[in-house]
Design a protein around this motif. Structure first.
Motif, PDB file in Angstrom:
ATOM      1  N   GLN A  37      44.403  32.491  42.705  1.00  0.00           N
ATOM      2  CA  GLN A  37      44.524  33.674  42.151  1.00  0.00           C
ATOM      3  C   GLN A  37      45.628  32.666  40.669  1.00  0.00           C
ATOM      4  N   SER A  38      45.435  32.641  39.614  1.00  0.00           N
ATOM      5  CA  SER A  38      46.407  31.575  38.348  1.00  0.00           C
ATOM      6  C   SER A  38      47.513  33.313  37.971  1.00  0.00           C
ATOM      7  N   LEU A  39      48.287  33.115  37.392  1.00  0.00           N
ATOM      8  CA  LEU A  39      49.862  33.611  37.119  1.00  0.00           C
ATOM      9  C   LEU A  39      49.442  35.171  36.588  1.00  0.00           C
ATOM     10  N   GLY A  40      48.855  36.272  36.387  1.00  0.00           N
ATOM     11  CA  GLY A  40      48.649  37.200  35.389  1.00  0.00           C
ATOM     12  C   GLY A  40      47.393  37.279  35.359  1.00  0.00           C
ATOM     13  N   GLU A  44      40.175  35.031  41.782  1.00  0.00           N
ATOM     14  CA  GLU A  44      38.893  33.860  41.630  1.00  0.00           C
ATOM     15  C   GLU A  44      38.409  33.278  42.247  1.00  0.00           C
ATOM     16  N   PHE A  45      37.370  34.087  42.943  1.00  0.00           N
ATOM     17  CA  PHE A  45      36.387  33.652  44.164  1.00  0.00           C
ATOM     18  C   PHE A  45      36.182  31.521  44.321  1.00  0.00           C
ATOM     19  N   LEU A  46      36.387  31.409  45.349  1.00  0.00           N
ATOM     20  CA  LEU A  46      36.240  29.707  45.366  1.00  0.00           C
ATOM     21  C   LEU A  46      34.903  29.631  46.744  1.00  0.00           C
ATOM     22  N   GLU A  83      46.052  18.194  40.744  1.00  0.00           N
ATOM     23  CA  GLU A  83      46.910  17.731  39.014  1.00  0.00           C
ATOM     24  C   GLU A  83      47.178  19.756  39.394  1.00  0.00           C
ATOM     25  N   ARG A  84      47.926  19.806  37.638  1.00  0.00           N
ATOM     26  CA  ARG A  84      49.396  20.732  37.562  1.00  0.00           C
ATOM     27  C   ARG A  84      48.434  21.868  37.446  1.00  0.00           C
ATOM     28  N   GLY A  85      47.482  21.531  36.639  1.00  0.00           N
ATOM     29  CA  GLY A  85      46.295  23.324  36.561  1.00  0.00           C
ATOM     30  C   GLY A  85      45.386  23.433  38.301  1.00  0.00           C
ATOM     31  N   ASP A  86      46.293  22.806  39.194  1.00  0.00           N
ATOM     32  CA  ASP A  86      45.952  23.617  40.638  1.00  0.00           C
ATOM     33  C   ASP A  86      46.855  24.600  41.171  1.00  0.00           C
TER      34      ASP A  86
ATOM     35  N   ALA B 102      39.916  41.325  35.957  1.00  0.00           N
ATOM     36  CA  ALA B 102      41.284  40.984  35.274  1.00  0.00           C
ATOM     37  C   ALA B 102      43.010  41.235  36.145  1.00  0.00           C
ATOM     38  N   GLY B 103      42.887  43.428  36.211  1.00  0.00           N
ATOM     39  CA  GLY B 103      43.821  44.198  36.796  1.00  0.00           C
ATOM     40  C   GLY B 103      43.992  44.333  35.460  1.00  0.00           C
TER      41      GLY B 103
END
Lengths: 116, 110
Positions: A37-40, A44-46, A83-86, B102-103
């Motif tokens: 889950q990225s901010l906001g 996201e299913f893994l 990576e920073r994107g992780d 997305a909420g």
């Protein structure tokens, strides 16, 4: 345990390092899910485990991500060459039976991963 | 993969009033479940309510109820008598591949 437990709660790592995130599901739950889950954003299913096997790993973004569940209980999500994107919150959920078959997923509090 | 769409990024409501959060989804499957989860700042995802697609009756849990329109692929959440503790992110989810929308960020104002 009483609920899904994820450790650590927070993890800061340097770019390029390897990290492991742990999930202890509710005892007896055969299904286990990992999300990012990225901010906001929404989770996201893994990957989804049924017992020891990965029944659906279609959400893993690339081959740096790998997950195991060797004894059908505890699961470990492994990220190589971070990576920073992780950077995100990684959520784990477990259910008695597969959600598709009527199970209800219970979530842990997540691990906040920060790659600097 | 199925898609789940929440078209309201943010909503607000006065304490004690009623608010409805929208969710639509896309699937060709006939049997499935739909969920609403709440995520407060603590990050803990908490199940609010679940709807079985083959049941015509809308699910209800205390102050929370859904309006499930299977043909329209719509699944909205109604919160009655809103309380300050309802302030959170709300996510709609589809069972068959456990995908989330997305909420919607809901704020309950005193």
């Amino acid at each position: 345990g009483a609920g899904v437990s994820q450790t650590p709660s927070n993890k800061v790592t340097e770019k390029g390092k390897y990290v492991e995130l742990r999930c202890d599901p509710i005892s007896g739950h055969t299904a286990l899910y990992w999300y990012r889950q990225s901010l906001g954003q929404g989770p996201e299913f893994l990957i989804y485990f049924q017992g020891t096997g990965a029944a659906d790993d279609s959400g893993l973004p690339n081959d740096r991500f790998f997950a195991v569940r060797p004894e059908g209980s505890v699961s470990t999500l492994k990220i190589q060459r971070t990576e920073r994107g992780d950077s995100a919150v990684y959520l784990c959920a477990s259910s008695l039976t597969r959600v598709r078959a009527g199970g209800i997923a219970f979530f842990g509090q997540g691990t906040r991963l920060t790659v600097v | 993969a199925q898609t789940v769409t929440q078209s309201q990024p943010e909503m607000s409501v006065q304490e004690a009033e009623t608010v409805t959060l929208s969710c639509t989804y896309d699937t060709s499957e006939n049997n499935y479940y739909l969920f609403w989860y709440k995520q407060p700042p603590s990050r803990q995802m908490i199940l609010v309510i679940r709807q079985e697609a083959y049941k015509q009756q809308n699910a209800t849990e205390n102050r929370f109820s859904v309006n499930f329109q299977k043909a329209a692929k719509s699944f909205s959440l109604k919160i009655s008598d809103s309380q300050l503790g309802d302030t959170a992110m709300y996510f709609c989810a589809f069972s068959n591949d456990m995908r989330f929308g997305a909420g919607t960020r809901l704020t309950v104002k005193p």
